[in-house]
Design a protein around this motif. Sequence first.
Motif, PDB file in Angstrom:
ATOM      1  N   ARG A 249       0.863  -1.190   0.000  1.00 23.94           N
ATOM      2  CA  ARG A 249       0.000   0.000   0.000  1.00 23.94           C
ATOM      3  C   ARG A 249       0.893   1.230   0.000  1.00 23.94           C
ATOM      4  O   ARG A 249       1.743   1.380   0.869  1.00 23.94           O
ATOM      5  CB  ARG A 249      -0.910   0.022   1.230  1.00 23.94           C
ATOM      6  N   ILE A 250       0.687   2.113  -0.980  1.00 23.67           N
ATOM      7  CA  ILE A 250       1.510   3.319  -1.100  1.00 23.67           C
ATOM      8  C   ILE A 250       0.615   4.550  -1.058  1.00 23.67           C
ATOM      9  O   ILE A 250      -0.300   4.696  -1.887  1.00 23.67           O
ATOM     10  CB  ILE A 250       2.316   3.331  -2.419  1.00 23.67           C
ATOM     11  N   ALA A 251       0.855   5.423  -0.092  1.00 23.82           N
ATOM     12  CA  ALA A 251       0.195   6.729  -0.045  1.00 23.82           C
ATOM     13  C   ALA A 251       1.215   7.759  -0.514  1.00 23.82           C
ATOM     14  O   ALA A 251       2.278   7.907   0.091  1.00 23.82           O
ATOM     15  CB  ALA A 251      -0.298   7.041   1.365  1.00 23.82           C
TER      16      ALA A 251
ATOM     17  N   SER B 297       4.021  18.262   0.184  1.00 27.15           N
ATOM     18  CA  SER B 297       2.800  17.804   0.844  1.00 27.15           C
ATOM     19  C   SER B 297       2.968  16.407   1.425  1.00 27.15           C
ATOM     20  O   SER B 297       3.740  15.590   0.919  1.00 27.15           O
ATOM     21  CB  SER B 297       1.625  17.805  -0.144  1.00 27.15           C
ATOM     22  N   ARG B 298       2.222  16.138   2.488  1.00 31.34           N
ATOM     23  CA  ARG B 298       2.275  14.855   3.160  1.00 31.34           C
ATOM     24  C   ARG B 298       1.543  13.799   2.330  1.00 31.34           C
ATOM     25  O   ARG B 298       0.742  14.129   1.457  1.00 31.34           O
ATOM     26  CB  ARG B 298       1.621  14.983   4.538  1.00 31.34           C
ATOM     27  N   PRO B 299       1.800  12.513   2.584  1.00 36.52           N
ATOM     28  CA  PRO B 299       1.136  11.443   1.832  1.00 36.52           C
ATOM     29  C   PRO B 299      -0.388  11.528   1.934  1.00 36.52           C
ATOM     30  O   PRO B 299      -0.935  11.781   3.010  1.00 36.52           O
ATOM     31  CB  PRO B 299       1.658  10.168   2.506  1.00 36.52           C
ATOM     32  N   ASN B 300      -1.046  11.328   0.810  1.00 42.12           N
ATOM     33  CA  ASN B 300      -2.509  11.369   0.750  1.00 42.12           C
ATOM     34  C   ASN B 300      -3.054   9.954   0.937  1.00 42.12           C
ATOM     35  O   ASN B 300      -3.070   9.157  -0.006  1.00 42.12           O
ATOM     36  CB  ASN B 300      -2.961  11.950  -0.587  1.00 42.12           C
ATOM     37  N   HIS B 301      -3.503   9.644   2.136  1.00 41.31           N
ATOM     38  CA  HIS B 301      -3.990   8.301   2.434  1.00 41.31           C
ATOM     39  C   HIS B 301      -5.381   8.052   1.863  1.00 41.31           C
ATOM     40  O   HIS B 301      -5.858   6.914   1.902  1.00 41.31           O
ATOM     41  CB  HIS B 301      -3.992   8.062   3.941  1.00 41.31           C
TER      42      HIS B 301
END
Length: 345
Positions: free
Chosen positions: A133-135, A141-145
Amino acid sequence: MDESTKRLLQRLIRRIPTQMLRTTLDKWGRLTGGQLHSMDFTQSKWALTEKLLAICEENELAVKHITELEMIYIIDNPNQGMWYAFQLMDPEDDAHSVELTQFKEQFKSHLRELIRHVSVKIKKHTDEAVWIRIAWGDTFSRPNHMKPTYVVHSLQTPYVFVTSLTSKQKPLLSQALVLSTRYQAIKDANLSGRKLTAIRDLLMRQYHQVFPTRYPTPLAENNPAVSNQHIEKEQAESAANRLQAACEAFGGGMLPQLQSAVYKLETKFRDHSNKTMTEREEPFRCVVKFASTNLLESLRHCASSGIASTPVTPLLSSIPLKGKNYFVITDNGPGPSSQMRQPQK
């Protein structure tokens, strides 16, 4: 829990059917027996969500715990979107000796070298497949979950299956996969579908294939009271030959549930009554799509019942033969696309 984590949990609970929620939460293991027992699964989804939010806040759960829950649900229910197949090319000498721990460390390391903000979670399934799983984030910007990419790869095979990948993310994922699996390149396998198991079984030949025989077995008689034995024999032989040809082209028994096949035509227009189109130097371009809930089963039935002629045209038999459902047709005949398709955004 911050607001983004709450939104992630709320959206996830809305996706999980109520009848599956208790089992999924039990597999998660982040709730105590008492907390799980306190939830009334006959309540509305809104009430269940509010109750679960309160429990998660009480347990001080973070986004990494919520993504664990999401992975459990997606692994058990993979038919959530369009999956695309890729094939790793030119293995190095030690490619087949890569183990899970080594793969996890190197994949995360290589991907984080390529992109500053990214969240990676890797889990091995019971069927030996590695789920990733890759966000994605970017420099600022921070990872978009909310929009993760899922990747499925069995370490001892060259095949990779991906869903929810944008054209911007594709080269980053490709490079990280190539480096961590000890291959030198990766290419589009020109196979996609909404059922992960179907495209995996088709590409890896994990279904009942039928090979040519000179002596096909006649079909069992449905109506023994046929007045003319010669007609009966001729019809049975013809039906058996059609069934044999259909099974040789598409396989026997249960077939992978592929939903579509796309043919992109780039051929010369041929019609003597239309000189304007026929004399054009550029090829005639159009796209033909076959769609069904189970395309291979439908095509096999058409051939075995006589609706379609046999032997089956290579345009259709190439689907299981080559493990592809995207083709470019030129004047030289059918063949796989030479261009990499852009995945859905």
